[in-house]
Design a protein around this motif. Sequence first.
Motif, PDB file in Angstrom:
ATOM      1  N   VAL A 145      35.525  28.290 -61.568  1.00 18.27           N
ATOM      2  CA  VAL A 145      36.833  28.532 -60.951  1.00 18.27           C
ATOM      3  C   VAL A 145      37.138  27.427 -59.940  1.00 18.27           C
ATOM      4  N   LEU A 146      36.122  27.052 -59.156  1.00 14.29           N
ATOM      5  CA  LEU A 146      36.337  26.017 -58.145  1.00 14.29           C
ATOM      6  C   LEU A 146      36.764  24.714 -58.800  1.00 14.29           C
ATOM      7  N   VAL A 147      36.071  24.340 -59.886  1.00 12.23           N
ATOM      8  CA  VAL A 147      36.425  23.103 -60.585  1.00 12.23           C
ATOM      9  C   VAL A 147      37.800  23.245 -61.220  1.00 12.23           C
ATOM     10  N   GLY A 148      38.076  24.428 -61.750  1.00 14.35           N
ATOM     11  CA  GLY A 148      39.373  24.655 -62.373  1.00 14.35           C
ATOM     12  C   GLY A 148      40.516  24.446 -61.387  1.00 14.35           C
ATOM     13  N   ILE A 149      40.375  25.011 -60.202  1.00 15.59           N
ATOM     14  CA  ILE A 149      41.415  24.854 -59.184  1.00 15.59           C
ATOM     15  C   ILE A 149      41.575  23.379 -58.832  1.00 15.59           C
ATOM     16  N   LEU A 150      40.435  22.709 -58.723  1.00 18.39           N
ATOM     17  CA  LEU A 150      40.445  21.290 -58.390  1.00 18.39           C
ATOM     18  C   LEU A 150      41.224  20.505 -59.446  1.00 18.39           C
ATOM     19  N   LEU A 151      40.904  20.755 -60.721  1.00 18.08           N
ATOM     20  CA  LEU A 151      41.559  20.012 -61.799  1.00 18.08           C
ATOM     21  C   LEU A 151      43.046  20.328 -61.843  1.00 18.08           C
ATOM     22  N   LEU A 152      43.377  21.579 -61.550  1.00 22.04           N
ATOM     23  CA  LEU A 152      44.784  21.953 -61.518  1.00 22.04           C
ATOM     24  C   LEU A 152      45.527  21.082 -60.512  1.00 22.04           C
TER      25      LEU A 152
END
Lengths: 214, 400
Positions: free
Chosen positions: B242-249
Amino acid sequence: MAQSKPVITLVCERAADLNSLLDSKGNLAEMPDVHVVKFPCSGMIQPLMIEAALKAGAGGVIVCGCQIGDCYYREGNKMIRDRLLGERPPGLKKATDRRRIMALWLSRMQKQRFIAESKEFIYRVQALDIQEGISAGNKASANPAPTVAAKPAVTAPTAAPVVDSSSTSTPTAATTSAPAAAKPTIRPPTTATTPATEKSSSTPEAESDKTSST
Amino acid sequence: MTSSVQNESNDNWLKQGYNHFIDIANKITLAIEDGINIAVTSKYNPLYYHGALPQFYLWVLFLSGLLLFAYYVPTIDNAYLSNRLINAWTSVQYITNSIPFGGVIRGIHRYAGDAMVLFIFLHAIRVWFTDRYRQYRWIQWVSGVVLLLMVLFIGQTGYYLVWDERSLLLTRMTVSALEALPIIGAPLKAWFLNGDTITNLTLSNFLFIHIGLSFALLFVLWLHYVRMTRPVITPPPAVNFVLVGILLLAVFLVPITSGKMADLNSQPNTYEVDWFFLFNYWLMSHMSLAVFWVSMTAAAVIATILPWLVKNVSPPVIPAEVVISKCTGCSLCYRDCPYQAIEMVPAPAGSRFKLLATVNIPRCSSCGICVGACAFDAIDLPQLPDANVLSEIKTFAEAK
Ligand code: HEM
Ligand code: SF4
Ligand code: SF4
């Protein structure tokens, strides 16, 4: 619940805040059969204390620490959880009746949850008492058990020590897969006072090589 | 937290006000955590990994920073070497526009930095509001303050490295702020610029500070962790995703761009403030430098000594005691103590056992976990001996 056996609650003073629920003797005002002992941290609770309570005649023991992940002392609730599950020494003796132990992980504000879970637990423990009373005492009587059997059905799923429940009611993975719980708990109900393996009085299964010098 | 309302009557209003504030802050923190627990269960509650979150982003920063470093050129210009201008700014442009996924890596590096600062603040506020920062935890707190200051400074040097107009302006603002300092101002300025004026050497110094301090973070983190047994430094994989996902977003929704290339002959005077790293420049431009330095220093000092300013909120720590005659040297308490407060020493001569547990008093939190670990009744909290607990339990269980 007039004839019910006493229940001991071992609780971390930072977990579910029971102060407002206690009478002057440290029992739950609502359920005076439940005595509450407070600890600085649930990690201080020794499996020995639980065994002692059951041996002294308690019907059940409730262990209550903070939400897993939120121990004020970092790891205390995980320690006692793992000890109850047999994953960390010292653990419970094999003969200990795990169905009479419930562990709850509740934050400071969840005292209502504590009451609800405890009531249910006491009910289960009482059902156990009835069941055991019958299997022990009615050999002669022609009455089979069916009348009572209707109720104790509740106890069946709780063979393992109920070390579950975060604030949501789903048991965590650690609970359901409790490996150590599998062996002793499925056995037919033995009373808590079974003398069992008393001599080896809880030598932790850890490396005892250090003591071998004798 | 146990109720902090046990004040003696001679307490002053400041202390009462503070206690009141912390009490409320603690309740709000707990309420938020309960809410998150209901939503995602305690296993995935990010607030229960408050220390692991900045640590996770630190690894992301190291990795993405390594990739950026491969192509970054820390100079202002190479006019003497060739006709094609290769400098910090053009190398960053090259990374962003020409290297496959270069812009993504740059975005990750930028936003992971922002996220790290955000989560450090969250972490610091949580340990503060839940009263987990004093007494035996002072090393964690003080090293934490140092970590925060270092991370903020590392982030700022990151903004200089891009060498666009904002970088130039920030560099100049820093220089004038340093010049305002008595005595140490001049040497600090010379250190900062790596000379008297902005030259190629300045940028190589910035790069050195940026990377060197990042590695120095690891040392301070060691100090941060040294008194904690098994520090929780990795969130569960699901949280990581989730943390990486938010970052990529963020990376794809708000791509990073540079401003115009810095020109030493120009006088840029406006810039976009990154509130995670550059808020002190905003402060700097809204007050006199004297006020700025005094307030910054005061804030840092107060933050550092906070554990000693706050006293008597909870009872004093009474360390655990080992019963020497009973200890078998099994080391279980040593393994389970969460604050590395137990040391196993050679048992006294004549003992049947090889080792003996001893309590390192300043480290002990009085949690009693060692009592729970000991199967030999050999370690005790003086204020709550387990023998008393046992007899209380037995008395109640037998009375019925
Ligand atoms: C680079 C930034 C930081 C990282 C990666 C970091 C990481 C961590 C980690 C992993 C823990 C262990 C948590 C546990 O296992 O219980 C921890 C504990 C702690 N941190 Fe940090 N931290 C950082 C910055 C800070 C800051 C800025 C402060 C406060 C000013 C701070 C104060 C503390 C304190 C007091 C503890 C002890 C908490 C306890 O004993 O329960 N940290 N930190
Ligand atoms: S757990 Fe008990 S017996 Fe083992 S080393 Fe510690 S104090 Fe000694
Ligand atoms: S009470 Fe025991 S377990 Fe807790 S910090 Fe002190 S020595 Fe360690």
